[in-house]
Design a protein around this motif. Structure first.
Motif, PDB file in Angstrom:
ATOM      1  N   LEU A  53       1.115  -9.105 -19.173  1.00 21.36           N
ATOM      2  CA  LEU A  53       1.641  -9.207 -17.782  1.00 21.36           C
ATOM      3  C   LEU A  53       0.911  -8.533 -16.696  1.00 21.36           C
ATOM      4  O   LEU A  53       0.370  -7.305 -17.262  1.00 21.36           O
ATOM      5  N   VAL A  54       0.747  -8.951 -15.427  1.00 19.29           N
ATOM      6  CA  VAL A  54      -0.062  -8.287 -14.437  1.00 19.29           C
ATOM      7  C   VAL A  54       1.081  -7.649 -13.448  1.00 19.29           C
ATOM      8  O   VAL A  54       1.854  -8.251 -13.142  1.00 19.29           O
ATOM      9  N   PHE A  55       0.955  -6.258 -13.223  1.00 14.71           N
ATOM     10  CA  PHE A  55       1.526  -5.667 -12.419  1.00 14.71           C
ATOM     11  C   PHE A  55       0.790  -4.909 -11.172  1.00 14.71           C
ATOM     12  O   PHE A  55      -0.331  -4.743 -11.626  1.00 14.71           O
ATOM     13  N   VAL A  56       1.329  -4.659  -9.853  1.00 12.38           N
ATOM     14  CA  VAL A  56       0.669  -3.922  -9.043  1.00 12.38           C
ATOM     15  C   VAL A  56       1.274  -2.431  -8.950  1.00 12.38           C
ATOM     16  O   VAL A  56       3.023  -2.638  -8.620  1.00 12.38           O
ATOM     17  N   ILE A  57       0.792  -1.468  -8.681  1.00  9.85           N
ATOM     18  CA  ILE A  57       1.630  -0.303  -8.261  1.00  9.85           C
ATOM     19  C   ILE A  57       0.997  -0.021  -6.808  1.00  9.85           C
ATOM     20  O   ILE A  57      -0.040   0.073  -6.417  1.00  9.85           O
ATOM     21  N   GLN A  58       2.253  -0.090  -5.808  1.00  8.57           N
ATOM     22  CA  GLN A  58       1.982   0.028  -4.574  1.00  8.57           C
ATOM     23  C   GLN A  58       3.308   0.715  -3.858  1.00  8.57           C
ATOM     24  O   GLN A  58       4.225   0.423  -4.420  1.00  8.57           O
ATOM     25  N   SER A  59       2.981   1.064  -2.482  1.00  8.38           N
ATOM     26  CA  SER A  59       4.223   1.612  -1.653  1.00  8.38           C
ATOM     27  C   SER A  59       3.878   1.104  -0.342  1.00  8.38           C
ATOM     28  O   SER A  59       2.950  -0.027  -0.140  1.00  8.38           O
ATOM     29  N   PHE A  60       4.691   1.468   0.591  1.00  7.27           N
ATOM     30  CA  PHE A  60       4.503   0.466   1.918  1.00  7.27           C
ATOM     31  C   PHE A  60       4.742   1.651   3.027  1.00  7.27           C
ATOM     32  O   PHE A  60       5.510   2.407   3.068  1.00  7.27           O
ATOM     33  N   LEU A  61       3.958   1.261   4.232  1.00  7.94           N
ATOM     34  CA  LEU A  61       4.129   2.002   5.576  1.00  7.94           C
ATOM     35  C   LEU A  61       4.935   0.775   6.334  1.00  7.94           C
ATOM     36  O   LEU A  61       4.675  -0.361   6.268  1.00  7.94           O
ATOM     37  N   VAL A  62       5.976   1.270   7.079  1.00  7.43           N
ATOM     38  CA  VAL A  62       6.980   0.335   8.040  1.00  7.43           C
ATOM     39  C   VAL A  62       6.371   0.978   9.281  1.00  7.43           C
ATOM     40  O   VAL A  62       6.926   2.007   9.872  1.00  7.43           O
ATOM     41  N   CYS A  63       5.761   0.228   9.964  1.00  8.50           N
ATOM     42  CA  CYS A  63       5.005   0.710  11.495  1.00  8.50           C
ATOM     43  C   CYS A  63       5.712  -0.074  12.400  1.00  8.50           C
ATOM     44  O   CYS A  63       5.640  -1.241  12.620  1.00  8.50           O
ATOM     45  N   SER A  64       6.054   0.683  13.616  1.00 14.00           N
ATOM     46  CA  SER A  64       6.212   0.247  14.816  1.00 14.00           C
ATOM     47  C   SER A  64       5.589   0.994  15.816  1.00 14.00           C
ATOM     48  O   SER A  64       4.821   2.270  15.600  1.00 14.00           O
ATOM     49  N   ALA A  65       5.635   0.673  17.150  1.00 11.55           N
ATOM     50  CA  ALA A  65       4.830   1.701  18.081  1.00 11.55           C
ATOM     51  C   ALA A  65       5.331   2.940  18.322  1.00 11.55           C
ATOM     52  O   ALA A  65       4.628   3.980  18.586  1.00 11.55           O
ATOM     53  N   ASP A  66       6.681   3.443  17.864  1.00 15.00           N
ATOM     54  CA  ASP A  66       7.140   4.623  17.951  1.00 15.00           C
ATOM     55  C   ASP A  66       7.818   5.283  16.837  1.00 15.00           C
ATOM     56  O   ASP A  66       8.468   6.036  16.783  1.00 15.00           O
ATOM     57  N   GLU A  67       7.545   4.493  15.673  1.00 21.19           N
ATOM     58  CA  GLU A  67       8.016   5.089  14.278  1.00 21.19           C
ATOM     59  C   GLU A  67       7.148   4.618  13.163  1.00 21.19           C
ATOM     60  O   GLU A  67       6.692   3.546  13.160  1.00 21.19           O
ATOM     61  N   VAL A  68       7.055   5.605  12.139  1.00 20.13           N
ATOM     62  CA  VAL A  68       6.228   5.148  10.894  1.00 20.13           C
ATOM     63  C   VAL A  68       7.138   5.945   9.903  1.00 20.13           C
ATOM     64  O   VAL A  68       7.392   6.996   9.698  1.00 20.13           O
ATOM     65  N   LEU A  69       7.526   4.889   8.811  1.00 22.80           N
ATOM     66  CA  LEU A  69       8.109   5.245   7.625  1.00 22.80           C
ATOM     67  C   LEU A  69       7.366   5.096   6.491  1.00 22.80           C
ATOM     68  O   LEU A  69       6.395   4.087   6.496  1.00 22.80           O
ATOM     69  N   VAL A  70       7.461   5.835   5.431  1.00 22.11           N
ATOM     70  CA  VAL A  70       6.746   5.537   4.131  1.00 22.11           C
ATOM     71  C   VAL A  70       8.088   5.116   3.225  1.00 22.11           C
ATOM     72  O   VAL A  70       8.986   6.023   3.320  1.00 22.11           O
ATOM     73  N   VAL A  71       7.667   3.810   2.348  1.00 16.84           N
ATOM     74  CA  VAL A  71       8.777   3.396   1.668  1.00 16.84           C
ATOM     75  C   VAL A  71       7.918   3.615   0.130  1.00 16.84           C
ATOM     76  O   VAL A  71       7.229   2.939  -0.107  1.00 16.84           O
ATOM     77  N   ASP A  72       8.450   4.675  -0.576  1.00 11.40           N
ATOM     78  CA  ASP A  72       7.997   4.750  -1.707  1.00 11.40           C
ATOM     79  C   ASP A  72       6.447   5.605  -1.737  1.00 11.40           C
ATOM     80  O   ASP A  72       6.000   5.571  -0.687  1.00 11.40           O
ATOM     81  N   ALA A  73       6.009   6.126  -2.910  1.00 11.34           N
ATOM     82  CA  ALA A  73       4.849   6.740  -2.848  1.00 11.34           C
ATOM     83  C   ALA A  73       4.002   6.884  -4.280  1.00 11.34           C
ATOM     84  O   ALA A  73       3.335   7.747  -4.578  1.00 11.34           O
ATOM     85  N   CYS A  74       4.324   5.813  -4.915  1.00 16.81           N
ATOM     86  CA  CYS A  74       3.355   5.496  -6.284  1.00 16.81           C
ATOM     87  C   CYS A  74       3.216   6.750  -7.301  1.00 16.81           C
ATOM     88  O   CYS A  74       4.406   7.490  -7.212  1.00 16.81           O
ATOM     89  N   VAL A  75       2.152   6.703  -7.758  1.00 12.71           N
ATOM     90  CA  VAL A  75       2.126   7.682  -9.018  1.00 12.71           C
ATOM     91  C   VAL A  75       1.601   8.998  -8.462  1.00 12.71           C
ATOM     92  O   VAL A  75       2.044  10.204  -8.815  1.00 12.71           O
ATOM     93  N   GLY A  76       0.626   8.959  -7.335  1.00 12.56           N
ATOM     94  CA  GLY A  76       0.031   9.830  -6.825  1.00 12.56           C
ATOM     95  C   GLY A  76      -1.172  10.739  -7.782  1.00 12.56           C
ATOM     96  O   GLY A  76      -1.386  10.359  -8.860  1.00 12.56           O
ATOM     97  N   ALA A  77      -1.873  11.561  -7.019  1.00  5.22           N
ATOM     98  CA  ALA A  77      -3.311  12.035  -7.534  1.00  5.22           C
ATOM     99  C   ALA A  77      -3.113  13.157  -8.390  1.00  5.22           C
ATOM    100  O   ALA A  77      -2.182  13.895  -8.256  1.00  5.22           O
TER     101      ALA A  77
END
Length: 293
Positions: A53-77
């Motif tokens: 099976l193929v999986f992706v490991i990803q998280s997301f930025l939710v960006c607007s003009a006056d706010e940025v959220l990080v949703v989840d943070a993957c595995v990390g280095a």
């Protein structure tokens, strides 16, 4: 290929740590024998050469003009992890984050506290975003801090110690209700089952809405068979019920599960999962250019 999702006055930007993680079907779904004639057993969902099976490991930025959220943070280095594909990774996540031009974030939102959703929030046990609250449902944190959670972490490596507890100790772990509003364009949707405090994140923009579905769905086979939970679900029955409800109540809505192959966002159709191409914008997202456009 770099891409992002255009919701008008909101952009959802994937930060992809691994675009093709191959997993034996039986590891995630014990006893599964993929139907090779079905859509979920074909590219981009399934690697015929290896039968995985193929999986992706990803998280997301939710960006607007006056706010940025990080949703989840993957595995990390640079984290010690039992799974070879997660152990001592290079800093792919931070390179992608920096490429967006975002420097400060208003909040970090954890859909749940599994190892592949929290790691990049800390670097050498120091907070990557020291001034941002990190939102999580309290039941989630209490479970992973319990003996039951500790037993599960013996399989993965103690990611709570290096990626979550430093946030709590810094006073930046904020407990929220599973239906809390967490930003100007984002609200949580209760989805307990995969883990005790699991949530989705609904993101609303002027030109569309996306449900960041986290790990309520891991793979397309669960679109075909919603009753199929993973071996890593804390409550497989509840996880299956959440999945059935999501696929029914969110019929026609754009779902963006964490581990679906890129571009990941799409709608459930009778024929399978139809990617929402109309929301996809190709190329590197650059925050300052987007805000000024």
């Amino acid at each position: 290929m770099a891409h992002w999702f255009d919701l008008g006055d909101v952009a959802v930007v994937p930060l992809i740590e691994d675009d093709r993680l191959l997993i034996e079907p039986g590891e995630f779904f014990p006893g599964l024998e993929p139907d090779l004639a079905d859509w979920y057993a074909q590219e981009p969902w399934f690697d015929r050469a290896t039968g995985k099976l193929v999986f992706v490991i990803q998280s997301f930025l939710v960006c607007s003009a006056d706010e940025v959220l990080v949703v989840d943070a993957c595995v990390g280095a640079g984290k010690d992890r039992q799974r070879a594909e997660f152990d001592q990774l290079p800093d792919r996540w931070m390179r992608q984050f920096r490429a967006t031009g975002v420097r400060d974030v208003d909040a970090v939102v954890f859909t749940h506290l599994h190892t592949d959703h929290v790691g990049a929030a800390t670097d050498q046990r120091e907070l990557v975003f020291p001034d941002a609250p990190h939102y999580v449902v309290e039941e989630e944190f209490r479970y992973w801090s319990s003996e039951a959670g500790a037993a599960a972490m013996r399989r993965t490596g103690d990611y709570l110690a290096d990626s979550v507890l430093p946030i709590e100790q810094a006073g930046q772990l904020s407990f929220v209700a599973p239906d809390a509003v967490v930003g100007k364009h984002a609200e949580l949707v209760p989805a307990a089952g995969h883990t005790p405090g699991n949530v989705c994140v609904r993101v609303r923009g002027s030109a569309g809405t996306v449900l960041l579905a986290g790990d309520t769905l891991h793979h397309g086979v669960q679109v075909r068979h919603p009753e199929l939970s993973t071996r890593y679900c804390v409550d497989p029955g509840a996880a299956a019920e959440v999945r059935r409800r999501l696929l029914t109540e969110e019929s026609g809505a754009v779902l963006l599960p964490s581990h679906f192959p890129a571009p990941s966002a799409g709608r459930v159709r009778r024929s399978g999962f139809e990617f929402a191409d109309e929301l996809v914008r190709g190329g590197q997202f650059r925050y300052r250019e987007w805000v000024g456009s």
